[in-house]
Scaffold this motif. Structure first.
Motif, PDB file in Angstrom:
ATOM      1  N   PRO A 212       0.537  -0.733   0.008  1.00  0.00           N
ATOM      2  CA  PRO A 212      -0.004  -0.682  -0.448  1.00  0.00           C
ATOM      3  C   PRO A 212       1.088   1.214   0.201  1.00  0.00           C
ATOM      4  O   PRO A 212       0.203   2.150   0.080  1.00  0.00           O
ATOM      5  N   ARG A 213       1.606   1.313   0.538  1.00  0.00           N
ATOM      6  CA  ARG A 213       2.538   2.063   0.429  1.00  0.00           C
ATOM      7  C   ARG A 213       3.602   3.014  -0.999  1.00  0.00           C
ATOM      8  O   ARG A 213       4.065   3.876  -1.291  1.00  0.00           O
ATOM      9  N   PHE A 214       2.519   2.369  -1.999  1.00  0.00           N
ATOM     10  CA  PHE A 214       2.187   3.059  -3.346  1.00  0.00           C
ATOM     11  C   PHE A 214       1.122   2.974  -3.919  1.00  0.00           C
ATOM     12  O   PHE A 214       0.165   2.164  -3.326  1.00  0.00           O
ATOM     13  N   SER A 215       1.102   4.729  -4.218  1.00  0.00           N
ATOM     14  CA  SER A 215      -0.632   4.436  -3.855  1.00  0.00           C
ATOM     15  C   SER A 215      -0.188   6.297  -4.986  1.00  0.00           C
ATOM     16  O   SER A 215       0.314   6.251  -5.906  1.00  0.00           O
ATOM     17  N   GLY A 216      -1.639   6.625  -6.171  1.00  0.00           N
ATOM     18  CA  GLY A 216      -1.232   7.564  -6.808  1.00  0.00           C
ATOM     19  C   GLY A 216      -2.660   7.947  -6.807  1.00  0.00           C
ATOM     20  O   GLY A 216      -3.863   7.883  -6.201  1.00  0.00           O
ATOM     21  N   ARG A 217      -2.701   8.484  -7.770  1.00  0.00           N
ATOM     22  CA  ARG A 217      -4.036   9.508  -8.267  1.00  0.00           C
ATOM     23  C   ARG A 217      -4.096  10.327  -9.650  1.00  0.00           C
ATOM     24  O   ARG A 217      -2.845  10.318 -10.497  1.00  0.00           O
ATOM     25  N   GLN A 218      -5.061  10.680  -9.660  1.00  0.00           N
ATOM     26  CA  GLN A 218      -5.631  10.952 -11.052  1.00  0.00           C
ATOM     27  C   GLN A 218      -6.491  12.092 -11.586  1.00  0.00           C
ATOM     28  O   GLN A 218      -7.111  12.333 -10.836  1.00  0.00           O
ATOM     29  N   PHE A 219      -6.152  13.281 -11.989  1.00  0.00           N
ATOM     30  CA  PHE A 219      -6.152  14.454 -11.800  1.00  0.00           C
ATOM     31  C   PHE A 219      -7.318  14.348 -12.861  1.00  0.00           C
ATOM     32  O   PHE A 219      -7.845  14.201 -13.971  1.00  0.00           O
ATOM     33  N   PRO A 220      -8.329  16.013 -13.381  1.00  0.00           N
ATOM     34  CA  PRO A 220      -9.191  15.629 -13.848  1.00  0.00           C
ATOM     35  C   PRO A 220      -9.266  16.337 -15.108  1.00  0.00           C
ATOM     36  O   PRO A 220      -9.438  15.739 -15.951  1.00  0.00           O
ATOM     37  N   ASN A 221      -7.649  16.434 -15.499  1.00  0.00           N
ATOM     38  CA  ASN A 221      -6.733  16.123 -16.904  1.00  0.00           C
ATOM     39  C   ASN A 221      -6.446  15.019 -17.232  1.00  0.00           C
ATOM     40  O   ASN A 221      -5.579  15.652 -18.342  1.00  0.00           O
ATOM     41  N   TYR A 222      -6.520  14.191 -16.464  1.00  0.00           N
ATOM     42  CA  TYR A 222      -6.232  12.487 -16.826  1.00  0.00           C
ATOM     43  C   TYR A 222      -4.654  12.895 -16.862  1.00  0.00           C
ATOM     44  O   TYR A 222      -4.101  11.377 -16.544  1.00  0.00           O
ATOM     45  N   SER A 223      -3.850  13.598 -15.875  1.00  0.00           N
ATOM     46  CA  SER A 223      -2.372  13.276 -15.583  1.00  0.00           C
ATOM     47  C   SER A 223      -2.655  12.515 -14.311  1.00  0.00           C
ATOM     48  O   SER A 223      -3.715  12.539 -13.366  1.00  0.00           O
ATOM     49  N   SER A 224      -1.703  12.209 -13.908  1.00  0.00           N
ATOM     50  CA  SER A 224      -0.987  11.297 -12.635  1.00  0.00           C
ATOM     51  C   SER A 224      -0.128  11.332 -12.267  1.00  0.00           C
ATOM     52  O   SER A 224       1.023  11.665 -12.530  1.00  0.00           O
ATOM     53  N   GLU A 225       0.100  10.875 -11.150  1.00  0.00           N
ATOM     54  CA  GLU A 225       1.079  10.921  -9.767  1.00  0.00           C
ATOM     55  C   GLU A 225       1.099   9.435  -9.080  1.00  0.00           C
ATOM     56  O   GLU A 225       0.234   9.461  -8.774  1.00  0.00           O
ATOM     57  N   LEU A 226       2.907   9.003  -9.341  1.00  0.00           N
ATOM     58  CA  LEU A 226       2.205   8.026  -7.716  1.00  0.00           C
ATOM     59  C   LEU A 226       3.247   8.346  -6.886  1.00  0.00           C
ATOM     60  O   LEU A 226       4.521   9.070  -6.804  1.00  0.00           O
ATOM     61  N   ASN A 227       2.935   7.820  -6.409  1.00  0.00           N
ATOM     62  CA  ASN A 227       3.590   8.655  -4.708  1.00  0.00           C
ATOM     63  C   ASN A 227       4.663   7.005  -3.976  1.00  0.00           C
ATOM     64  O   ASN A 227       3.646   5.787  -3.818  1.00  0.00           O
ATOM     65  N   VAL A 228       5.617   7.020  -3.954  1.00  0.00           N
ATOM     66  CA  VAL A 228       6.125   6.185  -3.124  1.00  0.00           C
ATOM     67  C   VAL A 228       6.117   6.100  -1.402  1.00  0.00           C
ATOM     68  O   VAL A 228       7.557   7.022  -1.798  1.00  0.00           O
ATOM     69  N   ASN A 229       5.718   6.116  -0.606  1.00  0.00           N
ATOM     70  CA  ASN A 229       5.774   5.926   0.935  1.00  0.00           C
ATOM     71  C   ASN A 229       6.543   5.321   1.687  1.00  0.00           C
ATOM     72  O   ASN A 229       7.039   4.134   0.927  1.00  0.00           O
ATOM     73  N   ALA A 230       7.742   5.929   3.019  1.00  0.00           N
ATOM     74  CA  ALA A 230       8.479   5.231   3.208  1.00  0.00           C
ATOM     75  C   ALA A 230       8.972   4.234   2.644  1.00  0.00           C
ATOM     76  O   ALA A 230       9.655   2.663   2.382  1.00  0.00           O
ATOM     77  N   LEU A 231      10.103   5.019   1.806  1.00  0.00           N
ATOM     78  CA  LEU A 231      11.175   4.428   0.000  1.00  0.00           C
ATOM     79  C   LEU A 231      12.525   3.429   0.958  1.00  0.00           C
ATOM     80  O   LEU A 231      13.310   3.341   2.220  1.00  0.00           O
ATOM     81  N   GLU A 232      12.079   2.374   0.450  1.00  0.00           N
ATOM     82  CA  GLU A 232      12.879   0.749   0.724  1.00  0.00           C
ATOM     83  C   GLU A 232      14.227   0.755  -0.696  1.00  0.00           C
ATOM     84  O   GLU A 232      14.100   1.469  -1.349  1.00  0.00           O
ATOM     85  N   LEU A 233      15.391   0.151  -0.355  1.00  0.00           N
ATOM     86  CA  LEU A 233      16.860   0.578  -1.894  1.00  0.00           C
ATOM     87  C   LEU A 233      15.946  -0.222  -2.159  1.00  0.00           C
ATOM     88  O   LEU A 233      15.842   0.088  -3.638  1.00  0.00           O
ATOM     89  N   GLU A 234      14.934  -1.755  -2.402  1.00  0.00           N
ATOM     90  CA  GLU A 234      14.968  -2.489  -3.204  1.00  0.00           C
ATOM     91  C   GLU A 234      13.241  -1.641  -4.311  1.00  0.00           C
ATOM     92  O   GLU A 234      13.273  -1.989  -5.639  1.00  0.00           O
ATOM     93  N   ASP A 235      13.370  -0.258  -3.702  1.00  0.00           N
ATOM     94  CA  ASP A 235      12.431   0.498  -4.919  1.00  0.00           C
ATOM     95  C   ASP A 235      12.755   1.050  -5.805  1.00  0.00           C
ATOM     96  O   ASP A 235      12.397   2.177  -6.167  1.00  0.00           O
ATOM     97  N   SER A 236      14.769   1.009  -5.775  1.00  0.00           N
ATOM     98  CA  SER A 236      14.685   1.658  -7.121  1.00  0.00           C
ATOM     99  C   SER A 236      14.929   1.046  -8.665  1.00  0.00           C
ATOM    100  O   SER A 236      14.848  -0.362  -8.210  1.00  0.00           O
ATOM    101  N   ALA A 237      14.475   1.904  -9.167  1.00  0.00           N
ATOM    102  CA  ALA A 237      14.392   0.998 -10.313  1.00  0.00           C
ATOM    103  C   ALA A 237      13.999   1.954 -11.714  1.00  0.00           C
ATOM    104  O   ALA A 237      13.454   3.845 -10.675  1.00  0.00           O
ATOM    105  N   LEU A 238      13.192   1.489 -12.683  1.00  0.00           N
ATOM    106  CA  LEU A 238      12.867   2.963 -13.412  1.00  0.00           C
ATOM    107  C   LEU A 238      11.235   2.433 -13.567  1.00  0.00           C
ATOM    108  O   LEU A 238      10.402   1.557 -13.760  1.00  0.00           O
ATOM    109  N   TYR A 239      10.148   3.677 -13.769  1.00  0.00           N
ATOM    110  CA  TYR A 239       9.053   3.817 -13.097  1.00  0.00           C
ATOM    111  C   TYR A 239       8.353   4.232 -14.642  1.00  0.00           C
ATOM    112  O   TYR A 239       9.095   5.246 -14.777  1.00  0.00           O
ATOM    113  N   LEU A 240       7.719   3.207 -15.011  1.00  0.00           N
ATOM    114  CA  LEU A 240       7.235   3.920 -16.206  1.00  0.00           C
ATOM    115  C   LEU A 240       5.622   3.980 -16.415  1.00  0.00           C
ATOM    116  O   LEU A 240       4.824   3.575 -15.915  1.00  0.00           O
TER     117      LEU A 240
END
Lengths: 110, 115
Positions: B62-90
């Motif tokens: 659940p620490r990976f979450s996000g939302r989409q805005f009325p203009n359809y743009s989006s953001e991805l939130n990653v809380n409490a980052l861990e070393l293994e979260d290091s990656a390319l996010y597409l």
């Protein structure tokens, strides 16, 4: 649960020859299939797709074949060029959910 | 026509911090997808948004979450980052399924490094 599988992590082909990349799937509900090409540090680029009602789709040097009974699709690149060297992902669509294979790294040798 | 755009291109965070990644879909696309590609691994599905709603999520905590805005743009939130979260996010976008949304188009990705 890997519903789309690319069992060959890598493939090496001589320039000018045919490259054949394979993909297997398990879900018979998939009705649309796609291939993407990805260079390092870039996003995947859409290559070619095929609907489940067809068994072949061709676009220039790229042809995708679908064998529904075997749940298998393949991408043929003819002739292969050094610029084709990249990771190729197959994807399958089940009502707006896209499932990706793990990718096959193609190396085309000059 | 502009493609899918993502920001930032690179982000470095320390363990325990939060990261926010942003995505603007292709004009006319209402669906936004997020994928994670860790080094040497394939594309792992994270989240799918359509018309402002979360439609599906992958097998991520659940620490990976996000939302989409009325203009359809989006953001991805990653809380409490861990070393293994290091990656390319597409991020990818498509038209709504009912409008022929059977192909998704990817952005260039955001590299997240957790130290």
């Amino acid at each position: 649960d890997q519903q789309v599988k690319q069992n060959s992590p890598s493939l090496s082909v001589q320039e000018g020859r045919i490259s054949i990349l394979n993909c297997d799937y398990t879900n018979s509900m998939f009705d649309y299939f796609l291939w993407y090409k990805k260079y390092p540090a870039e996003g995947p680029t859409f290559l070619i797709s095929i609907s489940s009602i067809k068994d072949k789709n061709e676009d220039g040097r790229f042809t995708v074949f679908l064998n529904k009974s075997a749940k298998h699709l393949s991408l043929h690149i003819v002739p292969s060029q050094p610029g084709d060297s990249a990771v190729y992902f197959c994807a399958a669509l089940d009502f707006n959910k896209f499932y990706f294979g793990s990718g096959t790294k193609l190396n085309v040798k000059p | 026509e502009a493609g899918v755009t993502q920001s930032p291109t690179h982000l470095i965070k320390t363990r325990g911090q939060q990261a926010t990644l942003r995505c603007s879909p292709i004009s006319g696309h209402t669906s936004v997808y997020w994928y994670q590609q860790a080094l040497g691994l394939g594309l792992q599905f994270l989240l799918w948004y359509d018309e402002g709603e979360e439609r599906n999520r992958g097998n991520f905590p659940p620490r990976f979450s996000g939302r989409q805005f009325p203009n359809y743009s989006s953001e991805l939130n990653v809380n409490a980052l861990e070393l293994e979260d290091s990656a390319l996010y597409l991020c990818a976008s498509s038209r709504n399924w009912g409008s022929g949304g059977n192909t998704i188009y990817f952005g260039e990705g955001s590299w997240l490094t957790v130290v």
